[in-house]
Design a protein around this motif. Structure first.
Motif, PDB file in Angstrom:
ATOM      1  N   PHE A   1       0.876  -1.163   0.000  1.00 29.52           N
ATOM      2  CA  PHE A   1       0.000   0.000   0.000  1.00 29.52           C
ATOM      3  C   PHE A   1       0.918   1.218   0.000  1.00 29.52           C
ATOM      4  N   HIS A   2       1.105   1.839  -1.142  1.00 29.45           N
ATOM      5  CA  HIS A   2       1.893   3.068  -1.177  1.00 29.45           C
ATOM      6  C   HIS A   2       1.012   4.228  -0.722  1.00 29.45           C
ATOM      7  N   ASP A   3       1.667   5.359  -0.435  1.00 27.24           N
ATOM      8  CA  ASP A   3       0.910   6.559  -0.040  1.00 27.24           C
ATOM      9  C   ASP A   3      -0.058   6.246   1.101  1.00 27.24           C
ATOM     10  N   ALA A   4       0.467   5.654   2.152  1.00 29.80           N
ATOM     11  CA  ALA A   4      -0.418   5.131   3.204  1.00 29.80           C
ATOM     12  C   ALA A   4      -1.208   6.203   3.948  1.00 29.80           C
ATOM     13  N   LEU A   5      -0.880   7.483   3.736  1.00 28.94           N
ATOM     14  CA  LEU A   5      -1.702   8.534   4.367  1.00 28.94           C
ATOM     15  C   LEU A   5      -3.013   8.737   3.630  1.00 28.94           C
ATOM     16  N   THR A   6      -3.025   8.388   2.352  1.00 33.48           N
ATOM     17  CA  THR A   6      -4.184   8.750   1.530  1.00 33.48           C
ATOM     18  C   THR A   6      -4.728   7.587   0.705  1.00 33.48           C
ATOM     19  N   ASN A   7      -4.147   6.412   0.844  1.00 32.56           N
ATOM     20  CA  ASN A   7      -4.483   5.279  -0.036  1.00 32.56           C
ATOM     21  C   ASN A   7      -5.935   4.816   0.136  1.00 32.56           C
ATOM     22  N   SER A   8      -6.713   5.009  -0.889  1.00 35.98           N
ATOM     23  CA  SER A   8      -8.153   4.728  -0.809  1.00 35.98           C
ATOM     24  C   SER A   8      -8.447   3.244  -0.595  1.00 35.98           C
ATOM     25  N   VAL A   9      -7.669   2.378  -1.219  1.00 29.84           N
ATOM     26  CA  VAL A   9      -7.890   0.935  -1.057  1.00 29.84           C
ATOM     27  C   VAL A   9      -7.632   0.548   0.397  1.00 29.84           C
ATOM     28  N   LEU A  10      -6.578   1.094   0.947  1.00 27.87           N
ATOM     29  CA  LEU A  10      -6.253   0.805   2.347  1.00 27.87           C
ATOM     30  C   LEU A  10      -7.391   1.228   3.267  1.00 27.87           C
ATOM     31  N   TYR A  11      -7.864   2.454   3.101  1.00 27.62           N
ATOM     32  CA  TYR A  11      -8.891   2.942   4.035  1.00 27.62           C
ATOM     33  C   TYR A  11     -10.237   2.271   3.807  1.00 27.62           C
ATOM     34  N   ASP A  12     -10.577   2.015   2.544  1.00 26.00           N
ATOM     35  CA  ASP A  12     -11.826   1.281   2.288  1.00 26.00           C
ATOM     36  C   ASP A  12     -11.743  -0.121   2.893  1.00 26.00           C
ATOM     37  N   SER A  13     -10.564  -0.735   2.803  1.00 28.14           N
ATOM     38  CA  SER A  13     -10.410  -2.103   3.318  1.00 28.14           C
ATOM     39  C   SER A  13     -10.448  -2.137   4.843  1.00 28.14           C
ATOM     40  N   ILE A  14      -9.882  -1.104   5.451  1.00 24.57           N
ATOM     41  CA  ILE A  14      -9.977  -1.018   6.916  1.00 24.57           C
ATOM     42  C   ILE A  14     -11.444  -0.832   7.310  1.00 24.57           C
ATOM     43  N   ASP A  15     -12.112   0.062   6.580  1.00 28.22           N
ATOM     44  CA  ASP A  15     -13.512   0.362   6.902  1.00 28.22           C
ATOM     45  C   ASP A  15     -14.411  -0.867   6.759  1.00 28.22           C
ATOM     46  N   ASN A  16     -14.170  -1.657   5.719  1.00 28.13           N
ATOM     47  CA  ASN A  16     -15.058  -2.812   5.531  1.00 28.13           C
ATOM     48  C   ASN A  16     -14.545  -4.071   6.245  1.00 28.13           C
ATOM     49  N   GLY A  17     -13.474  -3.897   6.996  1.00 35.15           N
ATOM     50  CA  GLY A  17     -13.017  -4.982   7.857  1.00 35.15           C
ATOM     51  C   GLY A  17     -12.208  -6.060   7.175  1.00 35.15           C
ATOM     52  N   THR A  18     -11.845  -5.860   5.904  1.00 36.52           N
ATOM     53  CA  THR A  18     -11.080  -6.906   5.212  1.00 36.52           C
ATOM     54  C   THR A  18      -9.582  -6.791   5.445  1.00 36.52           C
ATOM     55  N   PHE A  19      -9.139  -5.676   6.022  1.00 41.32           N
ATOM     56  CA  PHE A  19      -7.712  -5.505   6.293  1.00 41.32           C
ATOM     57  C   PHE A  19      -7.534  -4.859   7.653  1.00 41.32           C
ATOM     58  N   VAL A  20      -6.755  -5.515   8.497  1.00 38.11           N
ATOM     59  CA  VAL A  20      -6.491  -5.002   9.844  1.00 38.11           C
ATOM     60  C   VAL A  20      -5.005  -4.661   9.929  1.00 38.11           C
ATOM     61  N   PRO A  21      -4.665  -3.374   9.898  1.00 39.01           N
ATOM     62  CA  PRO A  21      -3.262  -2.976   9.755  1.00 39.01           C
ATOM     63  C   PRO A  21      -2.315  -3.660  10.738  1.00 39.01           C
ATOM     64  N   ALA A  22      -2.672  -3.700  12.006  1.00 37.54           N
ATOM     65  CA  ALA A  22      -1.726  -4.217  12.997  1.00 37.54           C
ATOM     66  C   ALA A  22      -1.418  -5.694  12.748  1.00 37.54           C
ATOM     67  N   LYS A  23      -2.356  -6.404  12.158  1.00 37.34           N
ATOM     68  CA  LYS A  23      -2.192  -7.829  11.922  1.00 37.34           C
ATOM     69  C   LYS A  23      -1.733  -8.113  10.485  1.00 37.34           C
ATOM     70  N   ASP A  24      -2.287  -7.411   9.548  1.00 40.65           N
ATOM     71  CA  ASP A  24      -2.107  -7.761   8.132  1.00 40.65           C
ATOM     72  C   ASP A  24      -1.048  -6.921   7.414  1.00 40.65           C
ATOM     73  N   GLY A  25      -0.584  -5.855   8.053  1.00 38.22           N
ATOM     74  CA  GLY A  25       0.378  -4.977   7.388  1.00 38.22           C
ATOM     75  C   GLY A  25       1.660  -4.835   8.178  1.00 38.22           C
ATOM     76  N   TYR A  26       2.696  -4.372   7.498  1.00 34.52           N
ATOM     77  CA  TYR A  26       3.968  -4.124   8.165  1.00 34.52           C
ATOM     78  C   TYR A  26       4.704  -3.018   7.411  1.00 34.52           C
ATOM     79  N   PHE A  27       5.085  -1.966   8.130  1.00 37.33           N
ATOM     80  CA  PHE A  27       5.874  -0.901   7.516  1.00 37.33           C
ATOM     81  C   PHE A  27       7.339  -1.353   7.456  1.00 37.33           C
ATOM     82  N   ASP A  28       7.733  -1.852   6.315  1.00 38.17           N
ATOM     83  CA  ASP A  28       9.096  -2.392   6.182  1.00 38.17           C
ATOM     84  C   ASP A  28      10.077  -1.297   5.750  1.00 38.17           C
ATOM     85  N   ASP A  29      10.049  -0.183   6.480  1.00 44.00           N
ATOM     86  CA  ASP A  29      10.814   0.981   6.026  1.00 44.00           C
ATOM     87  C   ASP A  29      11.930   1.393   6.975  1.00 44.00           C
ATOM     88  N   LYS A  30      12.445   0.424   7.719  1.00 42.02           N
ATOM     89  CA  LYS A  30      13.665   0.693   8.479  1.00 42.02           C
ATOM     90  C   LYS A  30      14.783   1.028   7.482  1.00 42.02           C
TER      91      LYS A  30
END
Lengths: 470, 470
Positions: free
Chosen positions: A66-95
């Motif tokens: 998910f690029h542009d994570a501040l504004t990514n519509s797919v990300l926010y729609d998916s969080i809203d509809n419960g199909t994606f849970v950031p803490a479980k399903d995502g990881y910021f691999d940007d160390k």
């Protein structure tokens, strides 16, 4: 022969989103809409592979972050509809990335070398170079890097001078083309936030959209011809398929990849009747397609640093490139699955043209080609073991993908295509009164080349049709 | 009573540069130009102190870095004329900063915590927040940070949640005002490259300009009144000094600090005849002055990490601030002289209002106030020794400086002042036909608040006069 209100060409995320919006509006029945897909699967360049792994892991062979994570519509729609849970399903691999070069054992001390500061400086220089005058001639990313060094070498340490141009080539893994081809004018990126790695694979977003759509999705139905502005026919437009059948339709949303739109010949070419307007064909010649690919190696144990997010292979200082790419000639970014999915002994390597084309053609060469670079990551007491499994993408060989996504080569000018195909300027696109619309990652400025750009463009065109058909 | 072609008010870098350009043109004799300086020294807010150190080190008490090192005119002019040699005289002190907080022993593991990634995200959010609509009401940096956390907390780790708002306050050390006062709307900065620490002190640039100027530089000559557009007089303008003398003059370049221009009363106020036009007085009320200050501690040995470039003191999570600042309530950035000038046992701390005001008023409190934070840096086996020397700036107490440089408080609107005072829009500044000009860091957009901004503005006004007097 059938008749539809809306014919959507392509069952990638743009086409699926368009269908969802149209159907949700209540203005169209499921019988009014059809989605035509040339391949035997939906999802387009989103492809989550759950079967190839010997470790039971799923991998995104196409779009993954998910690029542009501040504004990514797919990300926010998916969080809203419960199909994606950031803490479980995502990881910021940007160390801060661990960098490896052939002339160093172990990772570069990039923090103390301040290589990232120099990269940021080079990026700013790139912006300023083209901002100074609208007429500045485009040059390649490589040429730009050399100009920077020439102009600012007095500020650089010997180590920075040694590595900065080589590290700068990480852009290749954003665009999928080599730095000697990348347009420096269009290379600067304005990210709207961080990049969130999707651990569960973007297939979930495709599955969700499909679950929301009850219209027909016709797989293995390739479109060969689109006729428009037909007078006296049953519908304004007609779509012809490879099997000879036709669909009369009020609206068409064309979401096929840029690589298909650009085709001038061959069996995947779409014939336009009348031909596409010249501004569009000219614009199509002014933008290219990159070949971002992936090679996934699975091992029976982890022999690299499991605490790093990503590894960066820094290429050698290459003065001339042969036809067949060689190890250390091109950079690679490596996603560390041992970190992304803790304990998983696999590495996901990103490759660019011409490496992608070469390895997708010769997947058996993946390990011999990449092992010399990967071996630098070894922190175990034993020598690097062979992988137990190798997965290589096939985007360049897929006749309906023909690469990855839009890329801007030196001398290209991508703005026109977006202006025309986004429909924001009716007069120069398909012409006033046309009900042919375009969607996909190549038709939008915000999110260009990304999942959410494609998704937003599908929504945009559905809304245009809802408005036009009032 | 005297008569001049050009009267320059203020012998800071703006005024000195203006004089140099005018004199170099050959169009003015040295007798035609005078520079009036209220203080007993030249340089304005550039002040390289070579006398206060017990270690024989020189310190910049005012401006210290070459900011925007890709485009900084002072830097490149100084390299060209041989007065500054980057490899010897400069140091990019921009290694990832070592962060210290009261709730941690030793530095935070900011790399693994990815705090810098979160800061970058917050900065991008700040931009997007105000870009969404031109009418978005300004809020403070603190409020903005809280909004970010509220909106994106699902993406943040517990440690990031604990520290991100506190680390975000590093902006205070750019602007010299506390984050509860900083305008989030105007806080985003677009740096044109890296920041080069000037090891030899910016006094060299003042010395060089003075060496190029053969006109009179009248120190301790304070201007009290400027009359303009005089009809029938010997010259168009008249400048009156505190000692009662006057200068008739064709042109005036006013380079006094913003803090002096903003004065509505008091002995340093400049009276305007006729009064300043309302657009300018209104614009002056829409921009503030920060109080960036410095405290320099010298020790008889190095007891901190000599390999770090800078240290960052992360403040506590403070819910309400008292009148007198307390330790750990405000962040500080610390320049590590043990690294900048290897082996030097001193630390240069940056402070902001109200800490600057407090410590400049009570310099004896500097060590008791700052020791609790500095002690976190101790990596020696002994306890932190008292400094052998403490140097505290006095910018807030200097009646002709009254703080540091321009700062934008919540609700301010700095654009108008620059439009008016830069003279780019003749109609809304001093009016058509006026030969009163303004220069200084507060009159320019590129390099605002910086040495090179002031320098460029001086050059700009000299060139305006050269053009006008053709």
């Amino acid at each position: 022969m059938s008749s539809k209100s809306v014919t959507i060409i392509g069952a990638g995320i743009a086409g699926l989103k368009a269908a969802e919006v149209l159907l949700k509006s209540g203005r169209f029945a499921k019988e009014d809409i059809v989605i035509l897909e040339a391949q035997d699967r939906v999802g387009g360049r989103i492809k989550t592979d759950k079967d190839s792994s010997k470790l039971g892991v799923s991998y995104d062979l196409g779009a993954a972050w998910f690029h542009d994570a501040l504004t990514n519509s797919v990300l926010y729609d998916s969080i809203d509809n419960g199909t994606f849970v950031p803490a479980k399903d995502g990881y910021f691999d940007d160390k801060d990335i661990a960098m490896y070069a052939s002339d160093q054992d172990g990772p570069l001390d990039s923090g103390n070398l301040k290589l990232v500061r120099v990269l940021e400086d080079m990026e700013k220089f790139m912006e300023l170079y083209f901002m100074s005058d609208l007429g500045v001639k485009d040059i390649s990313l490589d040429e730009l890097a050399k100009l920077y060094v020439e102009k600012y070498k007095v500020f650089l340490t010997p180590e920075q001078l040694r590595y900065c141009c080589r590290v700068f080539r990480y852009y290749e893994l954003w665009f999928g083309i080599p730095s000697y081809d990348i347009s420096a004018k269009y290379a600067p990126m304005d990210h709207q936030g961080r990049n969130l790695y999707n651990k569960i694979g973007h297939g979930f977003a495709i599955d969700h959209l499909v679950s929301q759509i009850d219209c027909e999705i016709s797989k293995q139905h390739q479109v060969t011809k689109i006729s428009r502005n037909i007078r006296g026919g049953p519908k304004k437009n007609k779509v012809e398929l490879a099997d000879g059948s036709t669909i009369d339709t009020d609206y068409v949303i064309v979401t096929v990849p840029l690589s298909i739109l650009k085709l001038k010949e061959g069996p995947q070419k779409i014939t336009w009747e009348p031909p596409l307007p010249k501004p569009i064909t000219e614009a199509l010649d002014q933008i290219s397609v990159g070949s971002l690919g992936k090679v996934i190696f699975e091992f029976d144990m982890i022999w690299w640093d499991k605490n790093q997010d990503r590894f960066d292979i820094i290429p050698d200082d290459v003065s001339s490139f042969g036809v067949v790419p060689k190890s250390w000639e091109y950079p690679s970014i490596i996603v560390n699955y041992a970190r992304v999915k803790p304990g998983t002994p696999s590495l996901v390597l990103l490759t660019q043209s011409p490496v992608t084309d070469y390895l997708e053609e010769h997947p058996e060469q993946a390990w011999p080609f990449l092992k010399p670079m990967l071996s630098k990551l070894n922190i175990s007491s034993f020598s690097v073991p062979d992988p137990i499994n190798t997965i290589v993408t096939d985007w360049t060989k897929n006749p309906f993908a023909r690469g990855a996504y839009s890329a801007v080569r030196t001398g290209d000018c991508p703005d026109d295509l977006i202006i025309h195909l986004s429909g924001e300027n009716e007069g120069v696109g398909m012409g006033s009164g046309s009900t042919i619309r375009f969607a996909g990652e190549h038709t939008i400025a915000d999110g260009s080349g990304c999942i959410h750009g494609a998704y937003d463009s599908g929504k945009r065109e559905a809304e245009w049709i809802l408005n036009d058909s009032k």
